[in-house]
Design an enzyme around this catalytic site. Structure first.
Site, mmCIF file in Angstrom:
data_model
loop_
_atom_site.group_PDB
_atom_site.id
_atom_site.type_symbol
_atom_site.label_atom_id
_atom_site.label_comp_id
_atom_site.label_asym_id
_atom_site.label_seq_id
_atom_site.Cartn_x
_atom_site.Cartn_y
_atom_site.Cartn_z
ATOM 1 C CD GLU B 356 -5.066 4.276 5.729
ATOM 2 O OE1 GLU B 356 -5.479 3.344 6.309
ATOM 3 O OE2 GLU B 356 -5.010 4.835 6.560
ATOM 4 C CG ASP B 357 -2.242 0.695 -0.664
ATOM 5 O OD1 ASP B 357 -1.146 0.310 0.415
ATOM 6 O OD2 ASP B 357 -2.358 0.049 -2.157
ATOM 7 C CB VAL B 358 -0.437 7.336 -0.488
ATOM 8 C CG1 VAL B 358 -0.282 6.146 -1.945
ATOM 9 C CG2 VAL B 358 -0.674 8.485 -0.364
ATOM 10 N NE ARG B 512 -0.196 -2.882 -4.662
ATOM 11 C CZ ARG B 512 -1.036 -1.816 -3.449
ATOM 12 N NH1 ARG B 512 -0.008 -1.612 -2.393
ATOM 13 N NH2 ARG B 512 -1.857 -3.641 -2.740
ATOM 14 C CE LYS B 552 -4.388 1.039 -4.272
ATOM 15 N NZ LYS B 552 -3.474 1.822 -4.239
#
Ligand SMILES: [Zn+2]
Ligand SMILES: [Zn+2]
Lengths: 192, 604
Positions: B356-358, B512, B552
């Protein structure tokens, strides 16, 4: 009612307040730069969005003569095609071909629009080259534009009317101007 | 011995003729085919360990009492390696390596032995020569086998003596039955690599071999190289054991000499003249073999478990830019470092089933991970360190997190989404004792405890890791997020999202990550979507996706590069806040509908 409000309009108060706290993702991730008079063609301004990862997204600035005018009704008189070199350097399937090396004046796609008839009834075709604006390598073109060129007029902040994604060094954007400079220069032009 | 005598010679010395002067007694015994060393026993007993600074391996010249020809350099076959057991320097080097690494729980170890390449070359030469003298070369005890036996014997006794009179004797002393051998496969197998080199190896091999094929062009093979005095070098690509075997293994004496470009001066000039060329090839050497390296490594240990990440300010893995760590801490460090310490591993690798992202929390049943502990010096920690005590230590760990949020939002204090999971409330409460701090890199951060929770830690093997990596592709994931829309929404308009699923979206590699991931369009299944109206511009979205979907981008559309998206389905610019992973649907779970029960994470 709220739904028709522009992003920064009076009625969109709740969204405006939210947007101040939490800017749209284009602003969060990108620095907005402009290439004025691309390839020496007066007025043909492009925008260059610089992602925090240094990828660049290129499209037409609002002051560009093509999008500064109203979009042609129906869009039928609008023809947009990418150059063969640009399409060939696209990733197709799992096979990645060599990406296209770009110079600032390299044409990535050509957009033709029929002008209104002159008094004598002759019609002209206006043709605009949409350019790379920077030295770099082509990563991707926005092929959705071919079927839906009206996306170019999409001025919303997270617009889908971008033309190309380019990989470039940080130095490659030195000649571009900032958003503030762009506003100042183009506002001055209009006042002349 | 006479030329043309077809009967086998009675001793290898006879077969060698004058060549035997170049070899030590132990090598003569090898060539003879004897595997015992009784006739060539040690005259120097094993030395007690010294602490000399001089670690250079100086091999003794032949120390056999009956070796009368030991003068004039080292044995032309083993370069002194057959007398390693008499070398105090070699024992010191072994002891120092053993003491430096201080391995615990050592039962057995396997030896990887590397000999100087010119020694292997000479072995082929002497065998070929012996064959030509009607001596059965297959009787010869291989140099590597003999040296291995000597190194194994020496190392085993060194190991047993390494920690004598040592405070740590209890933990490091090898148990009874320790052996260093060619075998030693097993979970905690220790591999000892001993590498020998020789100062003359490169020149000697270059002298006989060319590494490129250019020579062929220079000197046409049709008779061009046969002229007297013209030395044609053999063409060989690189020089490795395999190459030597391939190029030299099946050649007769005259073929070998021709291959090497050395013509026997005369076939009828008597045995003495024929031997000269061989004597040159196998001459004694001025320098002995050198010890190039002793390396020890043990197989990895694997620890599996599941983790929860209860913060939006901690990334899963440490983030490096040009070798500099940019993050104060990370999930992998919080979990991996205590394990690395407990097992005294050289380093560790953290493998998780996806990431998972930060700024995304990992809730619910947690995410499976495996920590690979590389080169652990200890396979069984002391009794007071257990996996559950390590779990407790990790869960109470003080984590340094970024003061400001990541890209997704600025401030998440006091945010707990209310309806996420009851089970995480206690953990969230634990995050209250935040204290301000500044990290080493000067960035603002604060130290909070309990932000990473681990459970179900246990030992595993490598196969499980492979399985986990494959399985992560097939899993489904349930996410929760808050979505903002530019256009006003109503509870009714949100119905569009519910009705749209299940669907497949075409997702291009997000912008990104496009600078480091390969560009592709990936179809991703969206199994179901649940939208809960909050107000005119906000709603809560729960979505079940195929593993590998970028959520996202699924919401904001990534400039139209993920299509369809929440943005396109609602026909409004949309943005995502506060993303949580609610649940990884493991292999046993099929497709589940929201509100079907059993989906505790989705209920209030
Ligand atoms: Zn000897
Ligand atoms: Zn020898």
């Amino acid at each position: 009612m709220d739904g028709d409000a522009p992003p920064h309009g009076e009625k969109g108060r709740s969204s405006l307040g939210f947007r101040q706290l939490f800017p749209p993702f284009v602003q969060r991730y990108f620095t907005r730069l402009y290439c004025l008079d691309a390839a020496g063609c007066p007025g043909e301004d492009h925008y260059v969005l610089q992602h925090v990862n240094h990828l660049l997204v290129v499209g037409l600035a609002p002051s560009h003569p093509l999008v500064a005018a109203q979009p042609p009704p129906g869009g039928g008189q609008l023809r947009l095609r990418f150059t063969e070199e640009a399409l060939a350097s696209q990733v197709s399937g799992k096979r990645k071909r060599g990406s296209l090396s770009l110079k600032p004046e390299t044409t990535i796609c050509v957009c033709e629009v029929d002008s209104p008839s002159d008094a004598d009834g002759t019609r002209h075709v206006l043709s605009y080259d949409i350019r790379a604006c920077v030295n770099g390598d082509l990563v991707e073109v926005n092929e959705r534009l071919v079927d839906n060129p009206l996306l170019l007029w999409d001025e919303r902040q997270e617009g889908e009317g971008w033309v190309a994604i380019i990989k470039a060094s940080q130095r490659a954007t030195r000649h571009l101007v900032t958003s503030a400079e762009y506003q100042r220069r183009r506002a001055a032009d209009m006042n002349e | 011995m006479a030329e043309g005598d077809s009967s086998a010679p009675s001793s290898v010395v006879t077969a060698l003729g004058g060549l035997s002067e170049s070899f030590c007694n132990r090598c003569l015994m090898r060539l003879e085919g004897r595997r015992d060393t009784a006739a060539c026993r040690l005259i120097t007993p094993l030395q007690p360990p010294h602490h000399d600074d001089d670690e250079d391996l100086q091999l003794p010249l032949c120390v056999c009492p009956d070796d009368a020809t030991a003068s004039g350099g080292y044995c032309g076959l083993c370069f002194g390696l057959m007398h390693l057991d008499a070398s105090a320097a070699f024992q010191r080097a072994l002891l120092s390596a053993i003491r430096r690494e201080r391995y615990e729980d050592v039962h057995e170890a396997s030896l990887l032995l590397t000999l100087p390449p010119n020694a292997l070359f000479r072995q082929y030469v002497v065998k070929t020569f012996l064959e030509s003298r009607h001596w059965e070369a297959r009787r010869v005890v291989d140099l590597k086998e003999a040296v291995r036996w000597i190194v194994e014997t020496t190392a085993t006794s060194c190991w047993k003596g390494a920690f004598r009179n040592d405070a740590d004797e209890g933990s490091c002393m090898p148990r009874d039955g320790f052996t260093l051998s060619a075998g030693g496969e097993g979970e905690s197998a220790l591999r000892v690599s001993v590498t020998f080199g020789h100062s003359g190896a490169e020149d000697e091999l270059k002298d006989h071999f060319r590494s490129t094929a250019v020579g062929r062009k220079d000197r046409p093979s049709s008779g061009g190289g046969r002229g007297r005095g013209r030395k044609r070098k053999a063409v060989i690509k690189g020089v490795s054991l395999a190459t030597l075997q391939k190029e030299l293994g099946h050649r007769s004496a005259s073929e070998l000499l021709e291959f090497l470009g050395l013509q026997q001066e005369s076939t009828d000039g008597g045995p003495g003249r024929g031997v000269e060329v061989w004597r040159t090839l196998l001459a004694r050497v001025t320098d002995g073999a050198e010890l190039a390296a002793i390396d020890m490594e043990r197989d990895s240990i694997f620890i599996t478990g599941r983790y929860l990440k209860l913060t939006r300010r901690l990334s899963q893995t440490a983030w490096f830019v040009e070798g500099q760590k940019k993050t104060a801490s990370s999930v992998e460090e919080v979990i991996g470092l205590p394990l690395q310490e407990a097992f005294r591993a050289k380093t560790f690798k953290f493998h998780a089933s996806g990431r998972e992202d930060v700024d995304v929390r990992m809730l619910g049943n947690g995410r499976p991970f495996i920590v690979e502990l590389l080169n652990p010096r200890r396979t069984y920690p002391p009794a007071d360190i257990t996996l559950s005590s390590l779990e407790a230590a990790i869960n109470a760990h003080q984590v340094a997190v970024q003061r400001c949020g990541g890209s997704l939002q600025e401030d998440d204090d006091g945010d707990d989404n209310g309806d996420d999971t009851g089970e995480d409330k206690d953990a969230m409460a634990a995050s209250g004792d935040a204290t301000a701090d500044v990290t080493a890199d000067g960035g603002p951060s604060e130290v909070v405890s309990g932000l990473v929770q681990v459970r179900e830690m246990r030992r595993a093997d490598k196969r499980l890791m492979m399985h986990m990596q494959r399985a992560s592709e097939e899993k489904q994931k349930v996410y929760a997020c808050v979505v903002w829309t530019e256009k006003a929404i109503t509870p009714t308009s949100l119905q569009r999202l519910r009705d749209a699923a299940p669907l497949t979206v075409q997702q291009k590699t997000p912008l990104r990550v496009l600078h480091r991931r390969s560009a592709a369009v990936r179809p991703k299944a969206i199994h179901w979507m649940e939208a809960e109206y909050i107000n005119g511009h906000f709603f809560a979205l729960r979505v079940c996706t195929q593993a590998g979907t970028y959520v996202k981008e699924l919401v904001h559309g990534d400039l139209g590069r993920t299509h369809p998206s929440v943005r396109s389905l609602l026909d409004s610019p949309s943005d995502i806040l506060q993303l949580d992973v609610l649940r990884l649907v493991d292999d046993e779970g099929g497709e589940r509908q929201p509100g079907e029960g059993g989906e505790a994470a989705l209920e209030d």
